[in-house]
Design an enzyme around this catalytic site. Structure first.
Site, PDB file in Angstrom:
ATOM      1  N   HIS A  91       0.549  -1.544   0.094  1.00  0.00           N
ATOM      2  CA  HIS A  91      -0.056   0.161  -0.197  1.00  0.00           C
ATOM      3  C   HIS A  91       0.704   1.490  -0.225  1.00  0.00           C
ATOM      4  O   HIS A  91       0.300   2.020  -0.182  1.00  0.00           O
ATOM      5  CB  HIS A  91      -0.914   0.227   1.545  1.00  0.00           C
ATOM      6  CG  HIS A  91      -0.129   0.384   2.662  1.00  0.00           C
ATOM      7  ND1 HIS A  91       0.707  -0.769   3.245  1.00  0.00           N
ATOM      8  CD2 HIS A  91       0.422   1.761   3.446  1.00  0.00           C
ATOM      9  CE1 HIS A  91       1.033   0.197   4.406  1.00  0.00           C
ATOM     10  NE2 HIS A  91       0.461   1.029   4.459  1.00  0.00           N
TER      11      HIS A  91
HETATM   12  C1  UD1 Z   1      -2.166   6.015   5.011  1.00  0.00           C
HETATM   13  C2  UD1 Z   1      -1.381   6.237   5.967  1.00  0.00           C
HETATM   14  C3  UD1 Z   1       0.302   5.830   5.555  1.00  0.00           C
HETATM   15  C4  UD1 Z   1      -0.164   4.489   6.585  1.00  0.00           C
HETATM   16  C5  UD1 Z   1      -1.825   3.819   6.040  1.00  0.00           C
HETATM   17  C6  UD1 Z   1      -1.986   3.254   6.798  1.00  0.00           C
HETATM   18  C7  UD1 Z   1      -0.821   8.886   5.250  1.00  0.00           C
HETATM   19  C8  UD1 Z   1      -0.192  10.742   4.144  1.00  0.00           C
HETATM   20  N1  UD1 Z   1      -0.863   7.129   4.567  1.00  0.00           N
HETATM   21  O1  UD1 Z   1      -1.723   5.824   4.231  1.00  0.00           O
HETATM   22  O2  UD1 Z   1       1.232   6.194   6.373  1.00  0.00           O
HETATM   23  O3  UD1 Z   1       0.624   3.477   6.632  1.00  0.00           O
HETATM   24  O4  UD1 Z   1      -2.253   4.502   6.025  1.00  0.00           O
HETATM   25  O5  UD1 Z   1      -3.368   1.925   5.797  1.00  0.00           O
HETATM   26  O6  UD1 Z   1      -1.415   9.230   6.035  1.00  0.00           O
HETATM   27  N2  UD1 Z   1      -9.081   4.344   1.276  1.00  0.00           N
HETATM   28  C9  UD1 Z   1     -10.626   3.613   0.182  1.00  0.00           C
HETATM   29  N3  UD1 Z   1     -11.565   3.862   1.997  1.00  0.00           N
HETATM   30  C10 UD1 Z   1     -10.634   3.472   3.490  1.00  0.00           C
HETATM   31  C11 UD1 Z   1      -9.337   4.432   3.551  1.00  0.00           C
HETATM   32  C12 UD1 Z   1      -8.427   5.092   2.404  1.00  0.00           C
HETATM   33  O7  UD1 Z   1     -11.588   3.216  -0.116  1.00  0.00           O
HETATM   34  O8  UD1 Z   1     -11.275   3.838   4.071  1.00  0.00           O
HETATM   35  C13 UD1 Z   1      -8.333   5.247  -0.449  1.00  0.00           C
HETATM   36  C14 UD1 Z   1      -9.171   6.462  -1.021  1.00  0.00           C
HETATM   37  O9  UD1 Z   1      -9.073   5.954  -2.459  1.00  0.00           O
HETATM   38  C15 UD1 Z   1      -7.593   7.232  -0.228  1.00  0.00           C
HETATM   39  C16 UD1 Z   1      -6.960   6.567  -0.728  1.00  0.00           C
HETATM   40  O10 UD1 Z   1      -7.593   4.388  -0.484  1.00  0.00           O
HETATM   41  O11 UD1 Z   1      -7.219   8.177  -1.691  1.00  0.00           O
HETATM   42  C17 UD1 Z   1      -5.590   6.057   0.609  1.00  0.00           C
HETATM   43  O12 UD1 Z   1      -6.346   6.561   1.972  1.00  0.00           O
HETATM   44  P1  UD1 Z   1      -5.407   7.444   2.128  1.00  0.00           P
HETATM   45  O13 UD1 Z   1      -5.757   7.632   4.347  1.00  0.00           O
HETATM   46  O14 UD1 Z   1      -5.074   8.570   1.681  1.00  0.00           O
HETATM   47  O15 UD1 Z   1      -3.633   6.786   2.740  1.00  0.00           O
HETATM   48  P2  UD1 Z   1      -3.080   5.365   2.526  1.00  0.00           P
HETATM   49  O16 UD1 Z   1      -2.672   4.569   1.669  1.00  0.00           O
HETATM   50  O17 UD1 Z   1      -4.489   4.881   3.057  1.00  0.00           O
HETATM   51  N1  UDP Z   2      -3.691  -5.256   8.639  1.00  0.00           N
HETATM   52  C1  UDP Z   2      -5.388  -5.582   8.962  1.00  0.00           C
HETATM   53  N2  UDP Z   2      -5.826  -6.012   7.825  1.00  0.00           N
HETATM   54  C2  UDP Z   2      -4.828  -6.350   7.143  1.00  0.00           C
HETATM   55  C3  UDP Z   2      -4.107  -5.352   6.535  1.00  0.00           C
HETATM   56  C4  UDP Z   2      -3.442  -5.346   7.409  1.00  0.00           C
HETATM   57  O1  UDP Z   2      -5.609  -5.855  10.693  1.00  0.00           O
HETATM   58  O2  UDP Z   2      -5.608  -6.575   5.991  1.00  0.00           O
HETATM   59  C5  UDP Z   2      -3.718  -4.741   9.934  1.00  0.00           C
HETATM   60  C6  UDP Z   2      -1.801  -5.332  10.421  1.00  0.00           C
HETATM   61  O3  UDP Z   2      -1.392  -6.730  11.137  1.00  0.00           O
HETATM   62  C7  UDP Z   2      -1.051  -4.312  10.960  1.00  0.00           C
HETATM   63  C8  UDP Z   2      -1.697  -3.256  10.570  1.00  0.00           C
HETATM   64  O4  UDP Z   2      -2.530  -3.122   9.427  1.00  0.00           O
HETATM   65  O5  UDP Z   2      -1.492  -4.521  12.216  1.00  0.00           O
HETATM   66  C9  UDP Z   2      -0.189  -2.581   9.632  1.00  0.00           C
HETATM   67  O6  UDP Z   2      -0.819  -1.578   8.851  1.00  0.00           O
HETATM   68  P1  UDP Z   2      -0.350  -1.090   7.543  1.00  0.00           P
HETATM   69  O7  UDP Z   2      -0.022  -1.902   7.019  1.00  0.00           O
HETATM   70  O8  UDP Z   2      -2.042  -1.017   6.714  1.00  0.00           O
HETATM   71  O9  UDP Z   2      -0.258   0.408   7.660  1.00  0.00           O
HETATM   72  P2  UDP Z   2       1.663   1.158   8.494  1.00  0.00           P
HETATM   73  O10 UDP Z   2       1.592  -0.549   8.921  1.00  0.00           O
HETATM   74  O11 UDP Z   2       2.505   0.536   6.600  1.00  0.00           O
HETATM   75  O12 UDP Z   2       1.497   2.338   8.412  1.00  0.00           O
END
Ligand code: UD1
Ligand code: UDP
Length: 352
Positions: free
Chosen positions: A203
């Protein structure tokens, strides 16, 4: 003492699951959900299954550009802080919710506690690196999870009120592992054979937003001839669809899953291939070889200890390590003793 905790993204719910109920033993906690993650399987599932207190506020920010998302959070969080008048604001990690939570508090002269302080990738192109550096520099109390993180802070001149309490995600795994064994049926549901599949997550923005990097990753997974389980982050799904990339039949694509299913999949996997920060650590906790599809990691100890290998998005390197990477050393203790939440509680009591 009143503490406002700000969460917004998936990994922060899991961190709060380990900490919120502990700090509530002594403090009044107001939980604010920014709404950065909002799909049921990116948010509600964690509150339901991990007994996280119901948020007192959900400001429903949703998705958007960095400026729009962070700016709206600042406006809304400031209103809540002015209304609630907390003695401290607690934030986790490095997301836009982290930075907004900290900055809104700092400008109102409310002390900020940062859990997971001091992590550095030394890659300022990552939004997370910008968020974590800025947050560390406006925090009053810093809780780095590792010794490397303590040194990183020291190198930036931050030495006061720095406490290595260990990693709250280690607390979470210890808290919920037995429940996962009891409740999760995902191995049967997906018809998986224990130790014969690879668990993958993707991601990170630098991988999804670059067609060549994402294409290399998917080609490597397609050509691996291994059973791969991939709970697909909505961000990654969006980019895969827009680039027109596709998966072979060896890859089981599933929706994002709850934490109990996730740690169950980790526990029974052969190897883990990921670009997630949290999942790299969980691979280590579960004693699974981790292959990290990034050019660097904040969790350098896992690499130094021989349990994590950094392969970037080089197709051959990914394929080669899926087949050949086997840790050859016993694990060192890196992430504390699983009591980070209790330590945070005790320290906050003293420094308040
Ligand atoms: C965010 C964090 C990242 C973290 C990740 C955990 C920032 C800049 N990034 O990234 O550090 O590792 O969360 O998962 O804060 N979307 C959905 N549904 C949701 C959430 C997101 O469809 O419930 C989609 C949307 O298209 C959105 C995209 O995912 O634009 C990205 O979501 P966003 O929260 O901006 O960043 P993440 O990539 O999730
Ligand atoms: N995780 C989860 N379901 C998923 C993918 C990840 O519960 O489908 C959990 C994972 O076990 C970990 C956390 O989400 O505890 C990590 O989050 P993510 O990879 O989204 O973000 P990051 O840690 O890179 O910020």
């Amino acid at each position: 003492m009143k503490i406002i905790t700000v969460v917004g993204a998936r990994p922060q719910f899991i961190k709060a699951a380990a900490v919120s109920n502990v700090i509530r033993k002594k403090f009044d906690e107001i939980l604010v959900h920014t709404g950065q993650h909002y799909d049921e399987n990116m948010s509600k599932v964690f509150f339901d299954e991990l007994n996280i207190p119901k948020p007192d506020y959900n400001i429903g920010i949703g998705s958007g550009s960095h400026g729009q998302q962070t700016g709206t959070m600042l406006i809304e969080l400031e209103k809540i802080y002015l209304e609630e008048k907390p003695d401290m604001v607690l934030v986790y990690g490095d997301t836009n919710s982290t930075l907004a939570g900290a900055l809104a508090a700092s400008k109102l002269l409310i002390p900020v506690a940062h859990v997971e302080a001091g992590l550095r990738s030394f890659n300022m192109k990552m939004p997370e690196e910008q968020n974590r550096i800025l947050t560390d520099h406006i925090s009053k109390v810093l809780f780095p999870p590792t010794e490397t993180a303590v040194v990183n802070l020291k190198n930036e001149g931050i030495e006061k009120s720095v406490y290595n309490v260990g990693d709250v995600m280690f607390d979470a795994v210890l808290d919920f592992k037995e429940l996962a064994k009891k409740k999760s049926n995902i191995i049967n549901e997906l018809k998986l054979i224990e130790n014969e599949y690879i668990l993958t997550t993707i991601h990170r923005a630098e991988n999804t937003n670059d067609i060549n990097r994402l294409k290399n990753i998917i080609e490597a997974l397609n050509e691996s001839n291994k059973t791969i389980v991939l709970p697909l982050h909505p961000r990654t799904k969006k980019y895969i669809d827009s680039y027109g990339l596709s998966f072979n039949n060896n890859i089981k694509i599933i929706e994002p899953i709850g934490y109990l299913d996730m740690i169950s999949l980790e526990m029974h996997s052969q190897k883990i291939v990921t670009d997630s920060g949290g999942v790299q650590k969980e691979a280590f906790f579960m004693k699974k070889p981790c292959i990290t599809m990034r050019d660097e990691t904040e969790w350098v100890e896992t690499v130094q200890n021989g349990w994590n290998v950094i392969v970037g998005t080089d197709k051959e390197k990914i394929l080669n390590s899926i087949v050949n990477f086997v840790p050859d050393k016993p694990q060192n203790s890196i992430f504390g003793d699983g009591k980070a939440g209790e330590k945070i509680l005790n320290i906050i009591q003293e420094v308040k």
